[in-house]
Design a protein around this motif. Structure first.
Motif, PDB file in Angstrom:
ATOM      1  N   GLN A   1     -25.959   6.966 -15.255  1.00 34.87           N
ATOM      2  CA  GLN A   1     -26.394   8.046 -14.376  1.00 34.87           C
ATOM      3  C   GLN A   1     -27.666   7.724 -13.603  1.00 34.87           C
ATOM      4  OE1 GLN A   1     -26.611  11.289 -17.104  1.00 34.87           O
ATOM      5  NE2 GLN A   1     -24.402  11.280 -17.419  1.00 34.87           N
ATOM      6  N   LEU A   2     -28.357   6.643 -13.999  1.00 34.06           N
ATOM      7  CA  LEU A   2     -29.593   6.313 -13.292  1.00 34.06           C
ATOM      8  C   LEU A   2     -29.302   5.975 -11.831  1.00 34.06           C
ATOM      9  CD1 LEU A   2     -31.481   4.011 -15.848  1.00 34.06           C
ATOM     10  CD2 LEU A   2     -31.867   6.438 -15.384  1.00 34.06           C
ATOM     11  N   LEU A   3     -30.161   6.426 -10.952  1.00 32.26           N
ATOM     12  CA  LEU A   3     -29.972   6.159  -9.522  1.00 32.26           C
ATOM     13  C   LEU A   3     -30.046   4.671  -9.217  1.00 32.26           C
ATOM     14  CD1 LEU A   3     -32.257   8.993  -8.110  1.00 32.26           C
ATOM     15  CD2 LEU A   3     -29.766   8.994  -8.268  1.00 32.26           C
ATOM     16  N   VAL A   4     -30.843   3.940 -10.018  1.00 32.12           N
ATOM     17  CA  VAL A   4     -30.982   2.502  -9.766  1.00 32.12           C
ATOM     18  C   VAL A   4     -29.841   1.692 -10.384  1.00 32.12           C
ATOM     19  CG1 VAL A   4     -33.512   2.591  -9.612  1.00 32.12           C
ATOM     20  CG2 VAL A   4     -32.434   2.120 -11.819  1.00 32.12           C
ATOM     21  N   SER A   5     -28.976   2.368 -11.142  1.00 30.59           N
ATOM     22  CA  SER A   5     -27.925   1.657 -11.870  1.00 30.59           C
ATOM     23  C   SER A   5     -26.818   1.128 -10.946  1.00 30.59           C
ATOM     24  CB  SER A   5     -27.303   2.606 -12.898  1.00 30.59           C
ATOM     25  OG  SER A   5     -26.111   2.049 -13.390  1.00 30.59           O
ATOM     26  N   ARG A   6     -26.363  -0.063 -11.257  1.00 28.80           N
ATOM     27  CA  ARG A   6     -25.253  -0.623 -10.493  1.00 28.80           C
ATOM     28  C   ARG A   6     -23.965   0.144 -10.762  1.00 28.80           C
ATOM     29  NH1 ARG A   6     -24.605  -4.865  -7.267  1.00 28.80           N
ATOM     30  NH2 ARG A   6     -26.430  -6.092  -7.765  1.00 28.80           N
ATOM     31  N   LYS A   7     -23.922   0.812 -11.904  1.00 31.13           N
ATOM     32  CA  LYS A   7     -22.727   1.620 -12.195  1.00 31.13           C
ATOM     33  C   LYS A   7     -22.688   2.836 -11.283  1.00 31.13           C
ATOM     34  CE  LYS A   7     -22.251  -0.051 -16.870  1.00 31.13           C
ATOM     35  NZ  LYS A   7     -23.540  -0.393 -17.516  1.00 31.13           N
ATOM     36  N   LYS A   8     -23.855   3.301 -10.923  1.00 24.88           N
ATOM     37  CA  LYS A   8     -23.948   4.451 -10.013  1.00 24.88           C
ATOM     38  C   LYS A   8     -23.670   4.008  -8.576  1.00 24.88           C
ATOM     39  CE  LYS A   8     -25.672   8.750  -9.426  1.00 24.88           C
ATOM     40  NZ  LYS A   8     -25.321   9.919 -10.219  1.00 24.88           N
ATOM     41  N   ARG A   9     -24.211   2.837  -8.226  1.00 22.42           N
ATOM     42  CA  ARG A   9     -24.008   2.316  -6.859  1.00 22.42           C
ATOM     43  C   ARG A   9     -23.700   0.824  -6.961  1.00 22.42           C
ATOM     44  NH1 ARG A   9     -29.031   2.467  -2.902  1.00 22.42           N
ATOM     45  NH2 ARG A   9     -29.000   4.692  -3.314  1.00 22.42           N
ATOM     46  N   PRO A  10     -22.429   0.455  -6.842  1.00 22.84           N
ATOM     47  CA  PRO A  10     -22.041  -0.944  -7.079  1.00 22.84           C
ATOM     48  C   PRO A  10     -22.574  -1.943  -6.046  1.00 22.84           C
ATOM     49  CG  PRO A  10     -20.125   0.521  -7.092  1.00 22.84           C
ATOM     50  CD  PRO A  10     -21.279   1.320  -6.597  1.00 22.84           C
ATOM     51  N   GLU A  11     -22.743  -1.496  -4.798  1.00 23.37           N
ATOM     52  CA  GLU A  11     -23.138  -2.491  -3.786  1.00 23.37           C
ATOM     53  C   GLU A  11     -24.644  -2.766  -3.832  1.00 23.37           C
ATOM     54  OE1 GLU A  11     -23.041   1.538  -1.926  1.00 23.37           O
ATOM     55  OE2 GLU A  11     -21.703   0.397  -3.215  1.00 23.37           O
ATOM     56  N   ASP A  12     -25.007  -4.016  -3.472  1.00 22.39           N
ATOM     57  CA  ASP A  12     -26.410  -4.436  -3.478  1.00 22.39           C
ATOM     58  C   ASP A  12     -27.238  -3.607  -2.509  1.00 22.39           C
ATOM     59  OD1 ASP A  12     -25.994  -6.544  -5.228  1.00 22.39           O
ATOM     60  OD2 ASP A  12     -25.585  -7.981  -3.622  1.00 22.39           O
ATOM     61  N   THR A  13     -28.431  -3.225  -2.931  1.00 20.41           N
ATOM     62  CA  THR A  13     -29.382  -2.613  -2.000  1.00 20.41           C
ATOM     63  C   THR A  13     -30.090  -3.741  -1.256  1.00 20.41           C
ATOM     64  OG1 THR A  13     -29.796  -0.577  -3.188  1.00 20.41           O
ATOM     65  CG2 THR A  13     -31.644  -1.440  -1.919  1.00 20.41           C
ATOM     66  N   ILE A  14     -30.159  -3.605   0.048  1.00 21.61           N
ATOM     67  CA  ILE A  14     -30.910  -4.589   0.835  1.00 21.61           C
ATOM     68  C   ILE A  14     -32.164  -3.897   1.354  1.00 21.61           C
ATOM     69  CG2 ILE A  14     -30.870  -6.070   2.879  1.00 21.61           C
ATOM     70  CD1 ILE A  14     -27.885  -6.442   2.433  1.00 21.61           C
ATOM     71  N   VAL A  15     -33.307  -4.458   1.002  1.00 21.58           N
ATOM     72  CA  VAL A  15     -34.571  -3.875   1.442  1.00 21.58           C
ATOM     73  C   VAL A  15     -34.999  -4.581   2.733  1.00 21.58           C
ATOM     74  CG1 VAL A  15     -37.009  -3.561   0.842  1.00 21.58           C
ATOM     75  CG2 VAL A  15     -35.241  -3.229  -0.904  1.00 21.58           C
TER      76      VAL A  15
END
Ligand code: PEP
Ligand code: MN
Length: 359
Positions: A92-106
């Motif tokens: 459930q964490l917002l930073v979790s890859r399970k929550k958001r599978p695609e890479d964050t690009i900064v």
């Protein structure tokens, strides 16, 4: 005889199926309980509750299993159940890859971190003078490095050590970075400096000593510029991930993580570079992960192989300290590379074949 054995085994198989069904139903309830606990902020592990269950079970026990055997079996079930709740929590964490599978690009000033190509961040430990910064900036520019670091607020072990140039340092950093067309990263240590810092730098660094400073994390979560979050001196990966969560839940999604070595009993290096943090953080979160080879090793002679190891492990970037005359540096004099050493380091990294675009 064989037929009897088979019949008995068929009975056991049937009971196993029922046990499995019951265990799965139990797990479903555990999962729901976890959600209720999550919403109420109740801890997942409740030893009192486990004791209550064990007392009930042993009171009901008519054998043939001994009470201690039953306790052992149920404790295994508790462990597996706690695991379900903890995994649910992580998911459930917002930073979790399970929550958001695609890479964050900064992204900042045309630089992308977490995309196909790793980046190099270099610069002095502390901003000391215009001349010092210009010398480093020119060397970076000439070698194609686009991001410069430099500390203006220095969280030093001793209050008698150089504390940094403060806001004047940030102004200098901006002036020189603008002259050479570089992006900048600098550490901020006080919540009240976050807004003003954004006028001068492109990325706010939260240092290792402040990874647990939750009020600072919340404040930087409200900032409009990216954050480079360093792993705490003795922080577990779980604590590191939750520190990033503080920032993200406060509204800032542009977060990069950086492993900078942790405290162990090893004395050969300044800190112990935890290379396993790189693939684990990449697995657990969708955030870019970098490695600071200066503060982790504290040793110029192994910075290149450690940087290669970091890239091989999947790091999205490397950070290294560079000073025109390290011996006279006002902080970290022993571990900053001079310009020729930096050149050799950079060549070694580029020639390793690990620095280019990845598929
Ligand atoms: C730094 O990068 O300037 C620094 C102080 O590092 P750390 O917070 O990792 O000790
Ligand atoms: Mn330093």
């Amino acid at each position: 005889m064989n037929e009897t054995l088979e019949q008995l085994r068929a009975g056991v198989d049937e009971i196993d199926s029922q046990l499995l069904e019951l265990l799965s139903k139990r797990a479903e309830l555990v999962h729901q309980i976890g959600q209720v606990k999550e919403s109420q902020g109740v801890p997942k592990f409740e030893p009192e509750r486990e004791k209550e269950i064990l007392d009930r079970i042993t009171a009901l026990n008519k054998g043939p299993f001994s009470d201690s055997t039953l306790k052992h079996l149920f404790k295994e079930i508790f462990k597996a159940s706690l695991n379900i709740q903890q995994e649910d929590h992580k998911r459930q964490l917002l930073v979790s890859r399970k929550k958001r599978p695609e890479d964050t690009i900064v992204t900042f000033k045309g630089v992308e971190v977490g995309g196909p190509s790793p980046i190099l961040v270099a610069g002095p430990c502390s901003i000391e003078s215009r001349e010092q910064l210009r010398t480093v900036a020119k060397a970076l520019k000439d070698s194609g490095v686009t991001v410069m670091r430099g500390g203006a607020f220095k969280p030093r072990t001793s209050p008698y050590d150089f504390q940094g140039m403060g806001l004047d340092g940030l102004k200098l950093l901006k002036e020189v970075a603008d002259e050479f067309g570089l992006a900048t990263i600098s550490e901020i240590v006080h919540p009240s400096h976050i807004d003003i810092a954004a006028d001068y730098i492109d990325v706010i660094q939260i240092g290792a000593r402040n990874m647990h400073n939750f009020e600072l994390l919340k404040e930087v979560g409200g900032a409009k510029i990216p954050v480079l979050l360093k792993r705490g001196l003795s922080a577990t990966l779980d604590e590191f991930i939750h520190a990033a969560e503080y920032i993200m839940v406060s509204g800032n999604e542009q977060i990069m993580l950086i492993e900078r070595g942790i405290r162990t009993y090893e004395k050969a290096t300044r800190n112990t570079l935890d290379i396993s943090a790189v693939p684990l953080l990449k697995q657990e979160t969708h955030l870019p992960v970098m490695v600071d080879v200066t503060h982790s090793t504290g040793r110029k002679d192994i910075m290149l192989p450690c940087a290669k190891a970091a890239l091989a492990a999947g790091a999205d970037g490397i950070m290294i300290e560079v000073h025109p005359d390290p011996q006279t540096a006002l902080s970290d004099a022993g571990q900053q590379l001079d310009i020729p050493q930096f050149g050799a380091f950079w060549d070694g990294l580029k020639n390793s074949g690990l620095f280019g675009p990845r598929s």
